[in-house]
Design a protein around this motif. Sequence first.
Motif, PDB file in Angstrom:
ATOM      1  N   LEU A 171       0.028   4.942   6.140  1.00 37.04           N
ATOM      2  CA  LEU A 171      -1.429   5.189   6.082  1.00 37.04           C
ATOM      3  C   LEU A 171      -2.131   4.075   5.301  1.00 37.04           C
ATOM      4  O   LEU A 171      -3.252   3.675   5.617  1.00 37.04           O
ATOM      5  CB  LEU A 171      -1.712   6.551   5.449  1.00 37.04           C
ATOM      6  N   GLY A 172      -1.441   3.583   4.267  1.00 34.49           N
ATOM      7  CA  GLY A 172      -2.029   2.502   3.466  1.00 34.49           C
ATOM      8  C   GLY A 172      -2.265   1.254   4.296  1.00 34.49           C
ATOM      9  O   GLY A 172      -3.306   0.605   4.197  1.00 34.49           O
ATOM     10  N   LYS A 173      -1.265   0.920   5.135  1.00 35.01           N
ATOM     11  CA  LYS A 173      -1.397  -0.272   5.982  1.00 35.01           C
ATOM     12  C   LYS A 173      -2.505  -0.080   7.015  1.00 35.01           C
ATOM     13  O   LYS A 173      -3.269  -1.005   7.320  1.00 35.01           O
ATOM     14  CB  LYS A 173      -0.073  -0.547   6.701  1.00 35.01           C
ATOM     15  N   ILE A 174      -2.589   1.137   7.535  1.00 37.34           N
ATOM     16  CA  ILE A 174      -3.629   1.421   8.539  1.00 37.34           C
ATOM     17  C   ILE A 174      -5.018   1.333   7.897  1.00 37.34           C
ATOM     18  O   ILE A 174      -5.953   0.769   8.467  1.00 37.34           O
ATOM     19  CB  ILE A 174      -3.391   2.813   9.177  1.00 37.34           C
ATOM     20  N   ALA A 175      -5.116   1.880   6.670  1.00 38.07           N
ATOM     21  CA  ALA A 175      -6.411   1.830   5.953  1.00 38.07           C
ATOM     22  C   ALA A 175      -6.836   0.373   5.752  1.00 38.07           C
ATOM     23  O   ALA A 175      -8.000   0.010   5.953  1.00 38.07           O
ATOM     24  CB  ALA A 175      -6.286   2.544   4.614  1.00 38.07           C
ATOM     25  N   LYS A 176      -5.876  -0.459   5.375  1.00 35.59           N
ATOM     26  CA  LYS A 176      -6.173  -1.875   5.134  1.00 35.59           C
ATOM     27  C   LYS A 176      -6.612  -2.561   6.438  1.00 35.59           C
ATOM     28  O   LYS A 176      -7.563  -3.343   6.454  1.00 35.59           O
ATOM     29  CB  LYS A 176      -4.930  -2.551   4.571  1.00 35.59           C
ATOM     30  N   TYR A 231      -8.170  -1.379   8.924  1.00 38.49           N
ATOM     31  CA  TYR A 231      -9.526  -1.023   9.365  1.00 38.49           C
ATOM     32  C   TYR A 231     -10.601  -1.206   8.271  1.00 38.49           C
ATOM     33  O   TYR A 231     -11.760  -0.858   8.466  1.00 38.49           O
ATOM     34  CB  TYR A 231      -9.557   0.428   9.862  1.00 38.49           C
ATOM     35  N   GLY A 232     -10.172  -1.709   7.133  1.00 40.08           N
ATOM     36  CA  GLY A 232     -11.153  -1.959   6.062  1.00 40.08           C
ATOM     37  C   GLY A 232     -11.571  -0.706   5.315  1.00 40.08           C
ATOM     38  O   GLY A 232     -12.624  -0.679   4.674  1.00 40.08           O
ATOM     39  N   LYS A 280     -11.405   2.057   2.295  1.00 42.75           N
ATOM     40  CA  LYS A 280     -11.160   1.798   0.859  1.00 42.75           C
ATOM     41  C   LYS A 280      -9.758   2.261   0.440  1.00 42.75           C
ATOM     42  O   LYS A 280      -9.146   1.674  -0.430  1.00 42.75           O
ATOM     43  CB  LYS A 280     -12.242   2.433  -0.012  1.00 42.75           C
ATOM     44  N   ASP A 281      -9.235   3.327   1.050  1.00 38.99           N
ATOM     45  CA  ASP A 281      -7.862   3.767   0.773  1.00 38.99           C
ATOM     46  C   ASP A 281      -7.386   4.704   1.886  1.00 38.99           C
ATOM     47  O   ASP A 281      -8.147   5.086   2.777  1.00 38.99           O
ATOM     48  CB  ASP A 281      -7.755   4.448  -0.602  1.00 38.99           C
ATOM     49  N   TRP A 282      -6.113   5.078   1.837  1.00 38.78           N
ATOM     50  CA  TRP A 282      -5.532   5.927   2.892  1.00 38.78           C
ATOM     51  C   TRP A 282      -6.131   7.324   2.890  1.00 38.78           C
ATOM     52  O   TRP A 282      -6.231   7.971   3.930  1.00 38.78           O
ATOM     53  CB  TRP A 282      -4.001   5.985   2.748  1.00 38.78           C
ATOM     54  N   LYS A 283      -6.555   7.788   1.694  1.00 41.79           N
ATOM     55  CA  LYS A 283      -7.086   9.164   1.593  1.00 41.79           C
ATOM     56  C   LYS A 283      -8.354   9.319   2.438  1.00 41.79           C
ATOM     57  O   LYS A 283      -8.626  10.381   2.980  1.00 41.79           O
ATOM     58  CB  LYS A 283      -7.415   9.504   0.137  1.00 41.79           C
ATOM     59  N   TYR A 284      -9.153   8.237   2.479  1.00 40.02           N
ATOM     60  CA  TYR A 284     -10.404   8.282   3.246  1.00 40.02           C
ATOM     61  C   TYR A 284     -10.110   8.627   4.711  1.00 40.02           C
ATOM     62  O   TYR A 284     -10.841   9.377   5.345  1.00 40.02           O
ATOM     63  CB  TYR A 284     -11.127   6.936   3.121  1.00 40.02           C
ATOM     64  N   PRO A 314     -12.135   7.166  10.605  1.00 33.85           N
ATOM     65  CA  PRO A 314     -13.571   7.382  10.335  1.00 33.85           C
ATOM     66  C   PRO A 314     -14.277   6.039  10.112  1.00 33.85           C
ATOM     67  O   PRO A 314     -13.611   5.025   9.862  1.00 33.85           O
ATOM     68  CB  PRO A 314     -13.575   8.232   9.058  1.00 33.85           C
ATOM     69  N   PRO A 315     -15.599   6.038  10.201  1.00 33.66           N
ATOM     70  CA  PRO A 315     -16.319   4.758  10.045  1.00 33.66           C
ATOM     71  C   PRO A 315     -15.985   4.085   8.706  1.00 33.66           C
ATOM     72  O   PRO A 315     -15.953   4.747   7.662  1.00 33.66           O
ATOM     73  CB  PRO A 315     -17.793   5.174  10.069  1.00 33.66           C
ATOM     74  N   THR A 316     -15.720   2.802   8.757  1.00 31.55           N
ATOM     75  CA  THR A 316     -15.475   2.042   7.529  1.00 31.55           C
ATOM     76  C   THR A 316     -16.482   0.903   7.445  1.00 31.55           C
ATOM     77  O   THR A 316     -17.141   0.569   8.448  1.00 31.55           O
ATOM     78  CB  THR A 316     -14.057   1.437   7.521  1.00 31.55           C
ATOM     79  N   LYS A 317     -16.555   0.314   6.276  1.00 31.53           N
ATOM     80  CA  LYS A 317     -17.515  -0.777   6.073  1.00 31.53           C
ATOM     81  C   LYS A 317     -17.292  -1.911   7.071  1.00 31.53           C
ATOM     82  O   LYS A 317     -18.240  -2.563   7.501  1.00 31.53           O
ATOM     83  CB  LYS A 317     -17.407  -1.304   4.638  1.00 31.53           C
ATOM     84  N   ALA A 318     -16.018  -2.132   7.402  1.00 28.88           N
ATOM     85  CA  ALA A 318     -15.715  -3.233   8.329  1.00 28.88           C
ATOM     86  C   ALA A 318     -16.133  -2.911   9.756  1.00 28.88           C
ATOM     87  O   ALA A 318     -16.302  -3.810  10.570  1.00 28.88           O
ATOM     88  CB  ALA A 318     -14.221  -3.535   8.279  1.00 28.88           C
TER      89      ALA A 318
END
Lengths: 130, 282
Positions: B15-20, B22-23, B25-29, B58-62
Amino acid sequence: MDGQKRRMIRRLVCYALLGLTPVLVVTTAKEISAMSAIQDTDPTSLTWTTARGRMGAPSETEDFPLMPELPEFRNALPDLAGPDAVASREIVREATWPISDTHNRTIWFQNRNDAWVYLHHFDWKNDLEF
Amino acid sequence: MAKQVVHTVKKGETLGKIAKKYGAKDWKYIYSDPANAKFRKTRPDPNAIEPRDKIVIPPTKAMVQGKYAKDMPRMSISIDADKELVFVQQKWAYTWVEKPGVSKWTSKEKKDFHNAADKAIWARWSGKFKLTVSGASDFARAYKDTVFKVNFDIKYVSSGGHWTVTVTKVPKGSKSPTSSVDWNGQKIKLDSEDTKLKDLQGTGKKDDKQSPFAHEFGHAVGNSKHGPAAHGDEYKAGHANFADKESMMNIGNTLKKRHADHLILELNKMIKDTTWTVKSVG
Protein backbone atom coordinates in the motif's frame (compact mmCIF):
# COMPACT_ATOMS: atom_id res chain seq x y z
CA MET A 1 -35.92 75.63 -8.48
CA ASP A 2 -33.40 73.20 -7.04
CA GLY A 3 -32.89 69.58 -8.08
CA GLN A 4 -34.81 68.17 -5.13
CA LYS A 5 -37.91 70.19 -5.89
CA ARG A 6 -37.75 69.33 -9.60
CA ARG A 7 -37.46 65.64 -8.69
CA MET A 8 -40.41 65.96 -6.30
CA ILE A 9 -42.62 67.46 -9.01
CA ARG A 10 -41.57 64.75 -11.49
CA ARG A 11 -42.44 62.10 -8.89
CA LEU A 12 -45.83 63.71 -8.18
CA VAL A 13 -46.66 63.70 -11.88
CA CYS A 14 -45.61 60.05 -12.16
CA TYR A 15 -47.68 59.08 -9.12
CA ALA A 16 -50.71 60.88 -10.59
CA LEU A 17 -50.25 59.13 -13.94
CA LEU A 18 -49.87 55.75 -12.27
CA GLY A 19 -52.88 56.34 -10.01
CA LEU A 20 -50.93 55.78 -6.81
CA THR A 21 -52.48 56.67 -3.47
CA PRO A 22 -52.13 60.20 -2.09
CA VAL A 23 -50.66 58.78 1.15
CA LEU A 24 -47.58 57.65 -0.71
CA VAL A 25 -47.32 61.03 -2.39
CA VAL A 26 -47.65 62.90 0.90
CA THR A 27 -45.01 60.73 2.58
CA THR A 28 -42.54 61.15 -0.25
CA ALA A 29 -43.18 64.87 -0.45
CA LYS A 30 -42.58 65.17 3.29
CA GLU A 31 -39.30 63.32 3.04
CA ILE A 32 -38.14 65.44 0.14
CA SER A 33 -39.28 68.57 1.88
CA ALA A 34 -37.30 67.58 4.98
CA MET A 35 -34.21 66.93 2.90
CA SER A 36 -34.61 70.26 1.14
CA ALA A 37 -34.89 71.97 4.54
CA ILE A 38 -31.59 70.39 5.59
CA GLN A 39 -29.89 71.40 2.35
CA ASP A 40 -31.10 74.96 2.76
CA THR A 41 -29.95 75.23 6.38
CA ASP A 42 -26.56 76.72 7.22
CA PRO A 43 -25.16 74.06 9.55
CA THR A 44 -22.60 76.35 11.15
CA SER A 45 -25.31 78.31 12.97
CA LEU A 46 -27.00 75.26 14.47
CA THR A 47 -27.14 73.87 17.95
CA TRP A 48 -28.28 70.33 18.69
CA THR A 49 -31.70 71.73 19.67
CA THR A 50 -32.16 73.99 16.65
CA ALA A 51 -30.82 71.32 14.31
CA ARG A 52 -33.53 68.87 15.35
CA GLY A 53 -36.12 71.63 15.20
CA ARG A 54 -35.24 72.51 11.62
CA MET A 55 -34.16 69.18 10.21
CA GLY A 56 -36.08 66.66 12.29
CA ALA A 57 -34.63 63.61 14.01
CA PRO A 58 -31.26 62.50 12.66
CA SER A 59 -30.91 59.01 11.22
CA GLU A 60 -27.92 58.30 13.48
CA THR A 61 -26.43 59.84 16.60
CA GLU A 62 -23.46 58.96 18.76
CA ASP A 63 -21.57 60.60 21.59
CA PHE A 64 -17.86 59.83 21.87
CA PRO A 65 -14.79 61.29 23.57
CA LEU A 66 -12.22 63.30 21.67
CA MET A 67 -8.86 61.60 21.32
CA PRO A 68 -5.63 62.93 19.80
CA GLU A 69 -6.33 60.76 16.75
CA LEU A 70 -9.73 59.60 15.58
CA PRO A 71 -10.92 57.34 12.72
CA GLU A 72 -10.76 58.86 9.25
CA PHE A 73 -14.39 59.98 9.25
CA ARG A 74 -13.79 62.04 12.40
CA ASN A 75 -10.12 62.89 11.96
CA ALA A 76 -10.60 66.66 11.59
CA LEU A 77 -12.25 66.99 15.00
CA PRO A 78 -9.26 67.02 17.38
CA ASP A 79 -7.65 70.01 15.65
CA LEU A 80 -10.96 71.86 15.42
CA ALA A 81 -11.91 71.26 19.05
CA GLY A 82 -8.46 72.24 20.30
CA PRO A 83 -5.87 70.68 22.60
CA ASP A 84 -7.71 71.39 25.86
CA ALA A 85 -10.84 69.63 24.66
CA VAL A 86 -8.75 66.69 23.51
CA ALA A 87 -6.73 66.54 26.72
CA SER A 88 -9.91 66.43 28.80
CA ARG A 89 -11.48 63.81 26.49
CA GLU A 90 -14.42 66.13 25.91
CA ILE A 91 -17.51 64.41 24.56
CA VAL A 92 -18.57 65.23 21.01
CA ARG A 93 -22.05 64.56 19.65
CA GLU A 94 -22.27 63.24 16.10
CA ALA A 95 -25.57 63.36 14.20
CA THR A 96 -26.31 62.41 10.62
CA TRP A 97 -29.21 63.41 8.38
CA PRO A 98 -29.90 62.36 4.77
CA ILE A 99 -29.83 65.45 2.57
CA SER A 100 -30.72 63.72 -0.69
CA ASP A 101 -31.13 60.24 -2.10
CA THR A 102 -27.37 60.06 -2.49
CA HIS A 103 -25.84 62.23 0.23
CA ASN A 104 -25.77 62.56 4.01
CA ARG A 105 -24.79 65.44 6.24
CA THR A 106 -23.02 64.75 9.50
CA ILE A 107 -22.79 67.55 12.06
CA TRP A 108 -20.63 67.37 15.16
CA PHE A 109 -21.50 69.37 18.26
CA GLN A 110 -19.52 70.16 21.38
CA ASN A 111 -21.01 71.04 24.74
CA ARG A 112 -20.66 74.67 25.78
CA ASN A 113 -22.60 76.02 28.80
CA ASP A 114 -25.00 73.10 28.73
CA ALA A 115 -25.77 73.55 25.05
CA TRP A 116 -24.52 71.41 22.18
CA VAL A 117 -23.07 73.90 19.70
CA TYR A 118 -21.74 73.41 16.19
CA LEU A 119 -18.18 72.12 15.85
CA HIS A 120 -17.91 70.81 12.29
CA HIS A 121 -19.91 69.27 9.49
CA PHE A 122 -19.27 66.99 6.55
CA ASP A 123 -21.49 66.26 3.54
CA TRP A 124 -20.74 62.86 2.09
CA LYS A 125 -21.96 60.43 -0.55
CA ASN A 126 -23.87 57.73 1.26
CA ASP A 127 -22.05 55.01 -0.71
CA LEU A 128 -18.77 55.88 0.96
CA GLU A 129 -16.97 54.09 3.77
CA PHE A 130 -14.07 55.62 5.60
CA MET B 1 -15.55 14.93 -10.23
CA ALA B 2 -12.76 13.07 -12.06
CA LYS B 3 -13.20 9.49 -13.23
CA GLN B 4 -12.56 7.00 -10.43
CA VAL B 5 -9.10 5.45 -10.57
CA VAL B 6 -8.90 1.76 -9.75
CA HIS B 7 -5.51 0.19 -9.22
CA THR B 8 -4.86 -3.52 -9.70
CA VAL B 9 -2.20 -4.72 -7.31
CA LYS B 10 0.87 -6.22 -8.89
CA LYS B 11 3.27 -8.72 -7.37
CA GLY B 12 5.57 -7.10 -4.82
CA GLU B 13 3.45 -3.96 -4.35
CA THR B 14 2.54 -2.66 -0.92
CA LEU B 15 0.00 0.00 0.00
CA GLY B 16 2.91 2.32 0.75
CA LYS B 17 4.34 1.87 -2.74
CA ILE B 18 0.93 2.40 -4.30
CA ALA B 19 0.39 5.57 -2.23
CA LYS B 20 3.74 6.89 -3.43
CA LYS B 21 2.96 6.03 -7.04
CA TYR B 22 -0.22 8.14 -6.98
CA GLY B 23 1.13 10.99 -4.86
CA ALA B 24 -1.01 10.17 -1.83
CA LYS B 25 0.33 11.45 1.49
CA ASP B 26 0.34 7.91 2.98
CA TRP B 27 -1.16 4.42 2.59
CA LYS B 28 -3.88 5.12 5.17
CA TYR B 29 -5.40 7.78 2.91
CA ILE B 30 -6.03 5.08 0.28
CA TYR B 31 -6.83 2.15 2.55
CA SER B 32 -9.33 4.05 4.72
CA ASP B 33 -11.20 5.66 1.84
CA PRO B 34 -14.94 4.80 1.97
CA ALA B 35 -14.72 3.44 -1.59
CA ASN B 36 -12.37 0.71 -0.30
CA ALA B 37 -14.74 -0.61 2.39
CA LYS B 38 -15.20 -3.91 0.56
CA PHE B 39 -11.45 -4.24 0.04
CA ARG B 40 -10.82 -3.69 3.77
CA LYS B 41 -13.28 -6.43 4.56
CA THR B 42 -11.44 -8.79 2.21
CA ARG B 43 -8.00 -7.66 3.40
CA PRO B 44 -8.34 -6.62 7.06
CA ASP B 45 -4.55 -6.58 7.38
CA PRO B 46 -3.23 -3.70 5.25
CA ASN B 47 0.16 -5.44 5.15
CA ALA B 48 -1.32 -8.45 3.48
CA ILE B 49 -2.61 -7.38 0.11
CA GLU B 50 -2.44 -9.71 -2.85
CA PRO B 51 -1.72 -9.40 -6.57
CA ARG B 52 -4.87 -8.74 -8.63
CA ASP B 53 -6.59 -7.02 -5.67
CA LYS B 54 -8.43 -3.95 -6.88
CA ILE B 55 -8.07 -0.76 -4.87
CA VAL B 56 -9.84 2.53 -5.48
CA ILE B 57 -7.42 5.44 -5.47
CA PRO B 58 -9.09 8.50 -3.94
CA PRO B 59 -8.18 11.91 -5.39
CA THR B 60 -4.61 12.93 -4.56
CA LYS B 61 -2.74 16.17 -5.03
CA ALA B 62 -0.91 14.67 -7.99
CA MET B 63 -4.16 13.70 -9.68
CA VAL B 64 -6.34 16.80 -9.38
CA GLN B 65 -6.25 20.25 -10.92
CA GLY B 66 -4.58 22.52 -8.40
CA LYS B 67 -4.66 25.87 -10.15
CA TYR B 68 -7.73 28.06 -10.44
CA ALA B 69 -8.13 31.74 -11.14
CA LYS B 70 -10.88 34.27 -11.65
CA ASP B 71 -10.93 37.96 -12.33
CA MET B 72 -13.77 39.93 -10.78
CA PRO B 73 -14.70 43.61 -10.99
CA ARG B 74 -12.91 44.50 -7.75
CA MET B 75 -10.07 41.96 -7.52
CA SER B 76 -8.65 38.79 -8.98
CA ILE B 77 -8.24 35.59 -7.00
CA SER B 78 -5.93 32.74 -7.89
CA ILE B 79 -5.42 29.44 -6.15
CA ASP B 80 -2.14 27.55 -6.43
CA ALA B 81 -2.69 24.43 -4.39
CA ASP B 82 0.84 23.10 -4.90
CA LYS B 83 2.13 26.25 -3.22
CA GLU B 84 -0.71 26.08 -0.67
CA LEU B 85 -1.52 29.63 -1.61
CA VAL B 86 -4.49 31.85 -2.39
CA PHE B 87 -3.45 35.09 -4.03
CA VAL B 88 -5.67 38.17 -4.10
CA GLN B 89 -4.65 41.03 -6.31
CA GLN B 90 -6.20 44.40 -7.01
CA LYS B 91 -5.10 46.59 -9.89
CA TRP B 92 -5.08 50.21 -8.83
CA ALA B 93 -5.33 52.85 -11.56
CA TYR B 94 -4.15 56.07 -9.97
CA THR B 95 -5.17 59.66 -10.48
CA TRP B 96 -2.80 62.11 -8.84
CA VAL B 97 -4.07 65.50 -7.67
CA GLU B 98 -2.77 68.23 -5.39
CA LYS B 99 -4.34 70.56 -2.89
CA PRO B 100 -3.99 74.22 -3.89
CA GLY B 101 -0.54 75.55 -3.00
CA VAL B 102 1.07 72.13 -2.87
CA SER B 103 3.74 71.15 -5.38
CA LYS B 104 2.96 68.67 -8.16
CA TRP B 105 3.50 64.97 -7.54
CA THR B 106 6.86 63.83 -8.87
CA SER B 107 7.31 60.42 -10.49
CA LYS B 108 9.36 59.31 -7.51
CA GLU B 109 6.70 60.45 -5.04
CA LYS B 110 4.04 58.54 -6.94
CA LYS B 111 6.15 55.41 -6.98
CA ASP B 112 7.04 55.81 -3.30
CA PHE B 113 3.37 56.29 -2.39
CA HIS B 114 2.32 53.12 -4.20
CA ASN B 115 5.21 51.17 -2.68
CA ALA B 116 4.25 52.40 0.80
CA ALA B 117 0.63 51.30 0.24
CA ASP B 118 1.71 47.94 -1.16
CA LYS B 119 4.12 47.36 1.72
CA ALA B 120 1.56 48.31 4.37
CA ILE B 121 -1.10 46.08 2.85
CA TRP B 122 1.29 43.17 2.40
CA ALA B 123 2.56 43.44 5.98
CA ARG B 124 -0.89 43.60 7.57
CA TRP B 125 -2.95 41.33 5.32
CA SER B 126 -0.67 38.74 3.73
CA GLY B 127 -0.01 35.40 5.39
CA LYS B 128 -2.52 36.08 8.16
CA PHE B 129 -5.56 34.04 7.11
CA LYS B 130 -5.10 30.26 7.22
CA LEU B 131 -7.72 28.49 5.12
CA THR B 132 -8.83 24.89 4.81
CA VAL B 133 -11.13 23.15 2.36
CA SER B 134 -13.82 20.55 2.77
CA GLY B 135 -16.47 19.03 0.53
CA ALA B 136 -17.10 16.30 -1.98
CA SER B 137 -14.94 17.64 -4.82
CA ASP B 138 -11.74 15.89 -5.81
CA PHE B 139 -9.92 19.12 -4.93
CA ALA B 140 -11.40 19.23 -1.44
CA ARG B 141 -10.66 15.58 -0.82
CA ALA B 142 -7.09 15.82 -2.11
CA TYR B 143 -6.33 18.97 -0.13
CA LYS B 144 -8.43 18.36 2.96
CA ASP B 145 -5.35 18.40 5.22
CA THR B 146 -3.70 21.35 3.53
CA VAL B 147 -3.56 24.74 5.18
CA PHE B 148 -3.60 27.53 2.61
CA LYS B 149 -2.24 30.96 3.29
CA VAL B 150 -3.61 34.07 1.61
CA ASN B 151 -1.45 36.81 0.17
CA PHE B 152 -2.75 40.21 -0.87
CA ASP B 153 -1.19 42.54 -3.38
CA ILE B 154 -1.94 45.80 -5.16
CA LYS B 155 -0.59 46.44 -8.63
CA TYR B 156 0.07 49.90 -10.07
CA VAL B 157 -1.59 50.15 -13.49
CA SER B 158 -2.14 53.09 -15.79
CA SER B 159 -5.54 51.91 -17.00
CA GLY B 160 -7.96 49.03 -16.63
CA GLY B 161 -7.74 48.95 -12.86
CA HIS B 162 -10.15 47.16 -10.60
CA TRP B 163 -10.19 50.42 -8.65
CA THR B 164 -9.76 54.07 -9.59
CA VAL B 165 -7.57 55.47 -6.84
CA THR B 166 -7.41 59.24 -6.48
CA VAL B 167 -4.55 60.39 -4.30
CA THR B 168 -4.36 63.99 -3.14
CA LYS B 169 -1.02 65.51 -2.20
CA VAL B 170 -1.68 67.61 0.89
CA PRO B 171 0.45 69.71 3.25
CA LYS B 172 1.98 67.77 6.13
CA GLY B 173 -0.50 67.36 8.96
CA SER B 174 -3.52 68.06 6.79
CA LYS B 175 -6.71 66.28 7.88
CA SER B 176 -8.55 66.56 4.59
CA PRO B 177 -9.71 65.29 2.20
CA THR B 178 -11.27 62.35 4.01
CA SER B 179 -10.01 59.03 2.69
CA SER B 180 -12.78 56.73 1.58
CA VAL B 181 -13.83 53.72 -0.42
CA ASP B 182 -16.82 53.64 -2.74
CA TRP B 183 -17.59 49.94 -3.17
CA ASN B 184 -20.29 50.45 -5.79
CA GLY B 185 -18.30 52.98 -7.78
CA GLN B 186 -14.98 51.06 -7.41
CA LYS B 187 -13.27 54.25 -6.28
CA ILE B 188 -10.75 54.81 -3.53
CA LYS B 189 -9.69 58.24 -2.25
CA LEU B 190 -6.43 58.55 -0.38
CA ASP B 191 -4.02 61.35 0.46
CA SER B 192 -0.32 61.76 1.07
CA GLU B 193 -0.85 61.72 4.86
CA ASP B 194 -2.14 58.14 4.66
CA THR B 195 1.44 56.91 4.78
CA LYS B 196 1.42 57.68 8.52
CA LEU B 197 0.27 55.17 11.12
CA LYS B 198 -2.56 56.26 13.42
CA ASP B 199 -2.68 55.65 17.14
CA LEU B 200 -6.46 55.42 17.26
CA GLN B 201 -6.51 53.26 20.37
CA GLY B 202 -4.29 55.77 22.13
CA THR B 203 -2.00 53.10 23.56
CA GLY B 204 1.18 54.51 22.05
CA LYS B 205 2.23 50.97 21.07
CA LYS B 206 3.54 50.58 17.54
CA ASP B 207 1.79 47.22 17.07
CA ASP B 208 -1.59 48.77 17.90
CA LYS B 209 -1.32 51.56 15.37
CA GLN B 210 -3.50 51.40 12.31
CA SER B 211 -2.31 51.87 8.76
CA PRO B 212 -4.86 53.93 6.79
CA PHE B 213 -3.84 51.94 3.70
CA ALA B 214 -4.60 48.64 5.39
CA HIS B 215 -7.94 49.87 6.74
CA GLU B 216 -9.15 51.28 3.42
CA PHE B 217 -7.90 48.17 1.61
CA GLY B 218 -10.07 46.23 4.05
CA HIS B 219 -13.11 47.94 2.58
CA ALA B 220 -11.91 47.35 -0.98
CA VAL B 221 -11.31 43.67 -0.34
CA GLY B 222 -14.89 43.16 0.76
CA ASN B 223 -15.44 44.66 4.18
CA SER B 224 -18.15 46.91 2.88
CA LYS B 225 -21.73 47.21 4.00
CA HIS B 226 -22.57 47.65 0.31
CA GLY B 227 -20.93 44.36 -0.72
CA PRO B 228 -22.02 40.73 -0.31
CA ALA B 229 -20.37 40.45 3.12
CA ALA B 230 -22.52 43.40 4.22
CA HIS B 231 -20.22 44.68 6.95
CA GLY B 232 -17.76 47.54 6.90
CA ASP B 233 -16.54 50.00 9.54
CA GLU B 234 -16.87 48.72 13.08
CA TYR B 235 -15.98 51.78 15.17
CA LYS B 236 -19.44 53.29 15.47
CA ALA B 237 -21.49 52.60 18.59
CA GLY B 238 -24.17 50.04 17.92
CA HIS B 239 -22.05 48.01 15.53
CA ALA B 240 -21.89 44.35 16.50
CA ASN B 241 -18.09 44.54 16.79
CA PHE B 242 -17.88 48.00 18.35
CA ALA B 243 -16.17 46.58 21.45
CA ASP B 244 -13.50 44.80 19.41
CA LYS B 245 -11.18 47.80 19.37
CA GLU B 246 -8.11 45.87 18.20
CA SER B 247 -9.85 44.99 14.91
CA MET B 248 -8.45 46.44 11.69
CA MET B 249 -11.91 47.58 10.61
CA ASN B 250 -12.44 49.18 14.03
CA ILE B 251 -9.62 51.31 15.48
CA GLY B 252 -6.97 48.62 15.71
CA ASN B 253 -4.45 46.74 13.67
CA THR B 254 -5.59 43.11 13.85
CA LEU B 255 -7.38 41.01 11.28
CA LYS B 256 -10.34 38.91 12.33
CA LYS B 257 -11.90 35.89 10.65
CA ARG B 258 -14.88 37.97 9.54
CA HIS B 259 -12.58 40.19 7.50
CA ALA B 260 -12.21 37.30 5.04
CA ASP B 261 -15.98 36.83 4.62
CA HIS B 262 -16.06 38.26 1.11
CA LEU B 263 -13.01 36.27 0.05
CA ILE B 264 -14.58 33.08 1.37
CA LEU B 265 -17.83 33.82 -0.48
CA GLU B 266 -15.90 34.20 -3.71
CA LEU B 267 -13.63 31.19 -3.13
CA ASN B 268 -16.69 29.05 -2.51
CA LYS B 269 -17.90 29.88 -6.02
CA MET B 270 -14.62 28.88 -7.68
CA ILE B 271 -14.51 25.09 -7.29
CA LYS B 272 -17.74 23.12 -7.28
CA ASP B 273 -18.55 21.20 -4.09
CA THR B 274 -15.65 22.84 -2.27
CA THR B 275 -16.16 24.85 0.91
CA TRP B 276 -13.43 27.14 2.21
CA THR B 277 -13.13 27.99 5.88
CA VAL B 278 -10.89 30.34 7.82
CA LYS B 279 -9.11 27.99 10.20
CA SER B 280 -7.22 30.73 12.00
CA VAL B 281 -5.91 34.27 11.70
CA GLY B 282 -2.56 35.29 13.01
